[in-house]
Design a protein around this motif. Sequence first.
Motif, mmCIF file in Angstrom:
data_model
loop_
_atom_site.group_PDB
_atom_site.id
_atom_site.type_symbol
_atom_site.label_atom_id
_atom_site.label_comp_id
_atom_site.label_asym_id
_atom_site.label_seq_id
_atom_site.Cartn_x
_atom_site.Cartn_y
_atom_site.Cartn_z
ATOM 1 N N GLU A 274 0.897 -1.200 0.038
ATOM 2 C CA GLU A 274 0.116 -0.062 0.077
ATOM 3 C C GLU A 274 0.692 1.338 0.039
ATOM 4 O O GLU A 274 0.526 2.303 -0.634
ATOM 5 C CB GLU A 274 -0.858 -0.020 1.395
ATOM 6 C CG GLU A 274 -2.037 -0.920 1.036
ATOM 7 C CD GLU A 274 -3.191 -0.888 2.277
ATOM 8 O OE1 GLU A 274 -3.956 -1.662 2.017
ATOM 9 O OE2 GLU A 274 -2.802 -0.297 3.152
ATOM 10 N N MET A 275 1.998 1.424 0.654
ATOM 11 C CA MET A 275 2.904 2.359 0.712
ATOM 12 C C MET A 275 3.860 2.187 -0.235
ATOM 13 O O MET A 275 4.584 3.219 -0.603
ATOM 14 C CB MET A 275 3.699 2.541 2.107
ATOM 15 C CG MET A 275 2.695 2.438 3.245
ATOM 16 S SD MET A 275 3.594 2.702 4.835
ATOM 17 C CE MET A 275 4.310 1.397 5.395
ATOM 18 N N GLY A 276 3.871 1.515 -1.166
ATOM 19 C CA GLY A 276 4.761 1.436 -2.532
ATOM 20 C C GLY A 276 6.173 1.330 -1.723
ATOM 21 O O GLY A 276 7.237 1.871 -2.410
ATOM 22 N N VAL A 277 6.622 0.521 -0.819
ATOM 23 C CA VAL A 277 7.980 0.424 -0.337
ATOM 24 C C VAL A 277 8.322 -1.232 -0.464
ATOM 25 O O VAL A 277 7.187 -1.841 -0.607
ATOM 26 C CB VAL A 277 8.233 1.072 1.045
ATOM 27 C CG1 VAL A 277 7.970 2.412 1.050
ATOM 28 C CG2 VAL A 277 7.430 0.028 2.107
ATOM 29 N N ASP A 278 9.745 -1.580 -0.234
ATOM 30 C CA ASP A 278 9.808 -2.984 -0.376
ATOM 31 C C ASP A 278 9.690 -3.464 0.942
ATOM 32 O O ASP A 278 10.078 -2.909 2.123
ATOM 33 C CB ASP A 278 11.335 -2.751 -0.539
ATOM 34 C CG ASP A 278 11.995 -4.460 -0.734
ATOM 35 O OD1 ASP A 278 12.042 -4.782 -2.008
ATOM 36 O OD2 ASP A 278 12.256 -5.042 0.404
ATOM 37 N N PRO A 279 9.015 -4.603 0.858
ATOM 38 C CA PRO A 279 8.434 -5.291 2.245
ATOM 39 C C PRO A 279 9.633 -5.859 3.040
ATOM 40 O O PRO A 279 9.508 -5.807 4.258
ATOM 41 C CB PRO A 279 7.913 -6.726 1.711
ATOM 42 C CG PRO A 279 8.260 -6.920 0.090
ATOM 43 C CD PRO A 279 8.623 -5.368 -0.229
ATOM 44 N N VAL A 280 10.892 -6.067 2.231
ATOM 45 C CA VAL A 280 12.005 -6.400 3.299
ATOM 46 C C VAL A 280 12.789 -5.214 3.861
ATOM 47 O O VAL A 280 12.796 -5.260 5.127
ATOM 48 C CB VAL A 280 13.204 -7.028 2.106
ATOM 49 C CG1 VAL A 280 14.402 -7.427 3.115
ATOM 50 C CG2 VAL A 280 12.594 -8.413 1.760
ATOM 51 N N GLU A 281 12.623 -4.157 2.956
ATOM 52 C CA GLU A 281 13.430 -2.858 3.654
ATOM 53 C C GLU A 281 12.050 -2.258 4.992
ATOM 54 O O GLU A 281 12.911 -1.837 5.880
ATOM 55 C CB GLU A 281 13.191 -1.688 2.852
ATOM 56 C CG GLU A 281 14.297 -1.800 1.851
ATOM 57 C CD GLU A 281 14.402 -0.920 0.661
ATOM 58 O OE1 GLU A 281 13.934 0.453 0.872
ATOM 59 O OE2 GLU A 281 14.953 -1.217 -0.284
ATOM 60 N N LEU A 282 11.057 -2.609 4.710
ATOM 61 C CA LEU A 282 10.225 -1.864 5.706
ATOM 62 C C LEU A 282 10.327 -3.087 6.911
ATOM 63 O O LEU A 282 10.503 -2.356 8.124
ATOM 64 C CB LEU A 282 8.706 -2.213 5.227
ATOM 65 C CG LEU A 282 7.673 -1.621 6.164
ATOM 66 C CD1 LEU A 282 7.946 -0.148 6.439
ATOM 67 C CD2 LEU A 282 6.132 -1.964 5.586
ATOM 68 N N ARG A 283 10.794 -4.440 6.714
ATOM 69 C CA ARG A 283 10.900 -5.228 7.880
ATOM 70 C C ARG A 283 12.126 -4.642 8.674
ATOM 71 O O ARG A 283 12.145 -4.576 9.795
ATOM 72 C CB ARG A 283 10.992 -6.650 7.544
ATOM 73 C CG ARG A 283 9.519 -7.290 7.222
ATOM 74 C CD ARG A 283 9.723 -8.626 6.868
ATOM 75 N NE ARG A 283 8.217 -9.306 6.785
ATOM 76 C CZ ARG A 283 7.553 -9.325 5.680
ATOM 77 N NH1 ARG A 283 7.916 -8.675 4.634
ATOM 78 N NH2 ARG A 283 6.270 -10.005 5.948
ATOM 79 N N LEU A 284 13.027 -4.462 7.954
ATOM 80 C CA LEU A 284 14.605 -4.299 8.323
ATOM 81 C C LEU A 284 14.449 -2.958 9.295
ATOM 82 O O LEU A 284 15.044 -2.653 10.288
ATOM 83 C CB LEU A 284 15.584 -4.181 7.380
ATOM 84 C CG LEU A 284 15.801 -5.363 6.715
ATOM 85 C CD1 LEU A 284 16.827 -5.143 5.592
ATOM 86 C CD2 LEU A 284 16.513 -6.350 7.965
ATOM 87 N N LYS A 285 13.612 -1.945 8.646
ATOM 88 C CA LYS A 285 13.502 -0.681 9.255
ATOM 89 C C LYS A 285 12.964 -0.789 10.693
ATOM 90 O O LYS A 285 13.164 0.221 11.529
ATOM 91 C CB LYS A 285 12.698 0.328 8.474
ATOM 92 C CG LYS A 285 12.645 1.653 8.918
ATOM 93 C CD LYS A 285 11.686 2.659 7.783
ATOM 94 C CE LYS A 285 12.410 2.873 6.497
ATOM 95 N NZ LYS A 285 11.639 3.919 5.695
ATOM 96 N N ASN A 286 12.036 -1.762 10.943
ATOM 97 C CA ASN A 286 11.366 -1.844 12.098
ATOM 98 C C ASN A 286 11.940 -2.981 13.162
ATOM 99 O O ASN A 286 11.385 -3.439 13.987
ATOM 100 C CB ASN A 286 10.140 -2.044 11.909
ATOM 101 C CG ASN A 286 9.251 -0.768 11.308
ATOM 102 O OD1 ASN A 286 8.924 -0.005 12.138
ATOM 103 N ND2 ASN A 286 9.114 -0.659 10.094
ATOM 104 N N LEU A 287 13.061 -3.398 12.514
ATOM 105 C CA LEU A 287 13.674 -4.608 13.393
ATOM 106 C C LEU A 287 14.218 -4.400 14.881
ATOM 107 O O LEU A 287 14.762 -3.396 14.906
ATOM 108 C CB LEU A 287 14.528 -5.377 12.351
ATOM 109 C CG LEU A 287 14.632 -6.883 12.501
ATOM 110 C CD1 LEU A 287 13.439 -7.503 12.206
ATOM 111 C CD2 LEU A 287 15.771 -7.361 11.608
ATOM 112 N N ILE A 288 14.060 -5.283 15.775
ATOM 113 C CA ILE A 288 14.692 -5.097 16.962
ATOM 114 C C ILE A 288 16.050 -5.372 16.790
ATOM 115 O O ILE A 288 16.347 -6.816 16.149
ATOM 116 C CB ILE A 288 13.999 -6.231 18.216
ATOM 117 C CG1 ILE A 288 12.671 -5.776 18.366
ATOM 118 C CG2 ILE A 288 14.961 -6.253 19.175
ATOM 119 C CD1 ILE A 288 11.644 -6.978 19.000
ATOM 120 N N PRO A 289 17.115 -4.677 17.466
ATOM 121 C CA PRO A 289 18.531 -5.092 17.071
ATOM 122 C C PRO A 289 19.065 -6.197 17.838
ATOM 123 O O PRO A 289 18.332 -6.629 18.721
ATOM 124 C CB PRO A 289 19.233 -3.810 17.645
ATOM 125 C CG PRO A 289 18.119 -2.759 18.129
ATOM 126 C CD PRO A 289 16.761 -3.402 18.232
#
Lengths: 276, 788
Positions: free
Chosen positions: B391-406
């Motif tokens: 829906e936001m037109g972003v890559d699904p992997v990048e979206l996950r990585l951006k929100n990932l617990i370190p």
Amino acid sequence: MIPTTFEYTKATTVADAIAALGNGDGKILAGGHSLVPALKLRLNQPERLVDISQIAELRAIREENGGLVIGAAATHNDIATNPLVRSKLPMFAESAGQIGDVQVRNRGTIGGSLAHADPAADWSAVVLAAGATIAVQGPKGARKIAASDFFTGIFMTALAEDEIITAIHVPVVAGARATYQKFAQPASRFALVGCAAQRTPDGQVHIAFTGLSDTPHRDHAAEAAVSGKPLDAAAIAAAAAAAGEGVSINVDHYASEKYRKHLAKVYLKRALEAIA
Amino acid sequence: MSTNYIGKSVKRVEDKRFVTGKGNYTDDIVLPGMTHGMFVRSPYAHAKIKGIDTAAAQQMPGVVAIFTGADLAEVNGVPCGWQVNFKSGDTMKEPKHPLLAHGKALHVGDPVAFVIAETREQAKDAADAVEVDYEELPAVTNPAAGVQAGAPLVHDEAPGNVAFDWELGNPKAEVDAALAAAAHVTTLEFVNQRMAPNAIEPRSYIGAYDTTSDKYTLYTSTQNPHLIRLLMCAFVLGIPEHKVRVVGPDVGGGFGSKIFHYTEEALITWCAQKISRPVKWTSTRSEAFMLDAHGRDHVTKAQMGFDANGKITALKVHTYANMGAFLSTFAPAVPTYLHGTLLQGLYTTPKINVDVTAVFTHTNAVDAYRGAGRPEATYLLERLIDLSALEMGVDPVELRLKNLIPPFDGVTQPGYQTQVALQYDSGNYQGVIEKGLAMLGYADFRKAQKEAAESGKLLGVGFSTYIEACGIAPSAVVGSLGARAGLYEVGQVRVQPTGKVSVFTGAHSHGQGHETTFAQVVADKLGIPMEDVDIVHGDSDTVAFGMGTYGSRSLAVGGSAIIKSIDKIVEKGKKIAAHKLEAAPGDMEFANGKFTVKGTDKSLSFGDIALTAYVPHVYPADLEPGLDFSSFYDPTNFTYPFGCHIAVVEVEQETGKVALKRFIAVDDVGNVINPMIVDGQIHGGVAQGIGQALFEGVEYDENGQMTNASYMDYCMPRADDLPMFETGSQVTPCPHNPLGVKGAGEAGCIGSTPAVVNAVIDALWSGGHKVRDILMPLTPERVWTAMQ
């Protein structure tokens, strides 16, 4: 999962089998792949079973008058691997190899499948498209039933209760091309829709469907769209447009009427493209 | 001797008997004088039982006894093992679950009478002759429909059909505010469909009663014999536990469905005493489809909010969880503490609120099914995040990585505290994603997808990450959450005088390979050959106690209990060896099967010490003979395996048929004892999760009839439906148990389902079909319809 009590007879000749069958309260046991599940669920409660699986003459596959005679107790695997069938009736070998799994093919028989007349069985479309005749025998003697007259409804055939199928007679037409294409129901792998098509060198085309409605049948409107014409894209499209129209279409939780009819058109197209 | 079993793919010890047909399942057991039972079951989902006429059946050949609900009116029902109270504090609604229906039948298959005869066939014939007068009543099967005003009521004591409601996380107002302020909110209403567990061995029970000793024996196809004994004795039949032996012999698969205490187990035990003869009942496959506790069945609305940079700001979830007609043993825990607590996933979401309404319906009970709650949580999160990316037109992997617990190891760095009560033990979440992407060749895939789309082919890739809480469970924690039992495990290690070792574990193997994995651990720790170790499980008269096998707990909890006992054996062995070698116990060390005086070559073998312990002629005066220790291990936390699963599919435009082309699973289950067995568990779990995505699902019609209760209609995944799985692994040891293991039984089933569905949706979008969701299983018709 427990059948009711029944008597069991192992017949050694066709005459024995007919004598043992009686009228209406006995059942023929060949491969058992349709009958035994029905027995276990008590959907079928016969007084006796007559086992014909050991009658050698019923299992033979031979040439006769230029055609092939396939014994009713020939297993799907017998047919899939028989050299005569493979060379003269490749559609039969092709479709036999698509039935069930190895265990089913090693026990299930063509005669059993035809007699059971499951509306989604593979053999029905194949014998219809091939213009086969079904040889049956009963206390009153033997007779032959054209495949197109054999299937009369859901699990219903022209076979009388005291008759057994002895063989399937299939004409072999030099230069004919035939195929069976099915979309398998995911769980049972029966035909959600199966389409058999045969084109003889004179341009005549037989098209038969299984799985589409209660009764396997020839689709004469689709046949008319391609018979006597070159099998080109336009003719195939016309046949596909006609396919499945005017019949009462089965509905189950794998296919609505709309989807099943759509599949009929897709599989008819694939079948015709395969023999073009 | 120096052994080196841990980490090796040792072939399974138990397979010889299984593949040669020598397994001993309950239905294989024949007791002298044994009778056979068959049930008369309600054909209606909801009916008044106006009368039962057994007169004709009583006269049938071979009939021994017929029991109906009236005979059991004074007998308790089977209990629920987990109490989740209403938000208001009111007690969970827990209507009696009688051993035989009395007055009313509340789901199709509800047992109405039990017929016992000399043979199974006679019992079936007589059961068919029992005449029951029913008055059919309207039924409700869908949990969201069940709470509507005017819906047919399952139990008078549960108004609105609500068993309980439950909430966890940040206050709803805070989550609502975060959603209102979000730059993008993805909303998805969806169903996580009901699953039939389909263990290959149907449930089977034998009840026996010995009049001389007043002792009962129950043979049962169970995952936890001691738990069954506890529940049946203390809550149902009121028989003292020391008078009851429960045996779970070889068991052919469970997937959760054989955890629960079923009415048939208690009934058959009760009947055995009444007729003073053993009684066997084995479920038919039809009964198994309809009556083995089902899984999943959630109707959910979920919203995920993002800020302008794509960071998740909030997650709000409401689920109607179908309980079926009765609360099965662990049912209340599944949509709550095994689902709501996992909604943090691998993401740093700062505000989460989950609200669950548990609903009675006129259907079979729903309870834990491989993964139990965690697949539902994972499906929710991973579908939402993938859909958000589209829906936001972003890559699904990048979206996950951006929100990932370190990454954090849980030793030098603290565990990760979630918004939903759990503290993750250790994790390197980025690692599994990066490994998965490398195995996939992500950039190349996107190129191939684009080319395929141009030629009219629909290729798709779907990602899923997951975390699960297993190694169930710290007793004090689960006690505070409503569990009515502790969830520790028991491990007894008995060293025989000859140095051979019998290990008694409360865990139960029904496909997991305990007899191999546990023996690898024990043999290595004691420095003896694996052949010298026997793993004993499944018999309450042999194994002191135990909580059984579920929740990927056997090695993490049961294995840890065994380690505790081994530590005690080594400690005692050192004292014996020190005495014999005239050294101080503190100067002894134990390695490679030898007790050695440190810094010397003076040593005694493990076998010497074992013999001395039982022939204590030269022996410390203050030490008891014998070398046999039992330990209880209660974990301090759950364990948290995690991973990344990736599916590649091709969707046939003309028919909607999905072909699964590749499946990549990178799982981190902590330390691995037997890689082959772990791989097998992952493979089986992945196949099962794919089954939910593409093939399986229980269907009820509006009258509450299950319409696909056979293999002709209920589609199980088959080998030719599946590609060769590509598995990768990463090891982040569990910091809080002695083996550093996290559990592998459920991982595959948890991660795989959303990966497959996401891949299909991705394939459709690649062809311009902007489809948000398709109801599982993704049958060809459903996919085709979505494209029209």
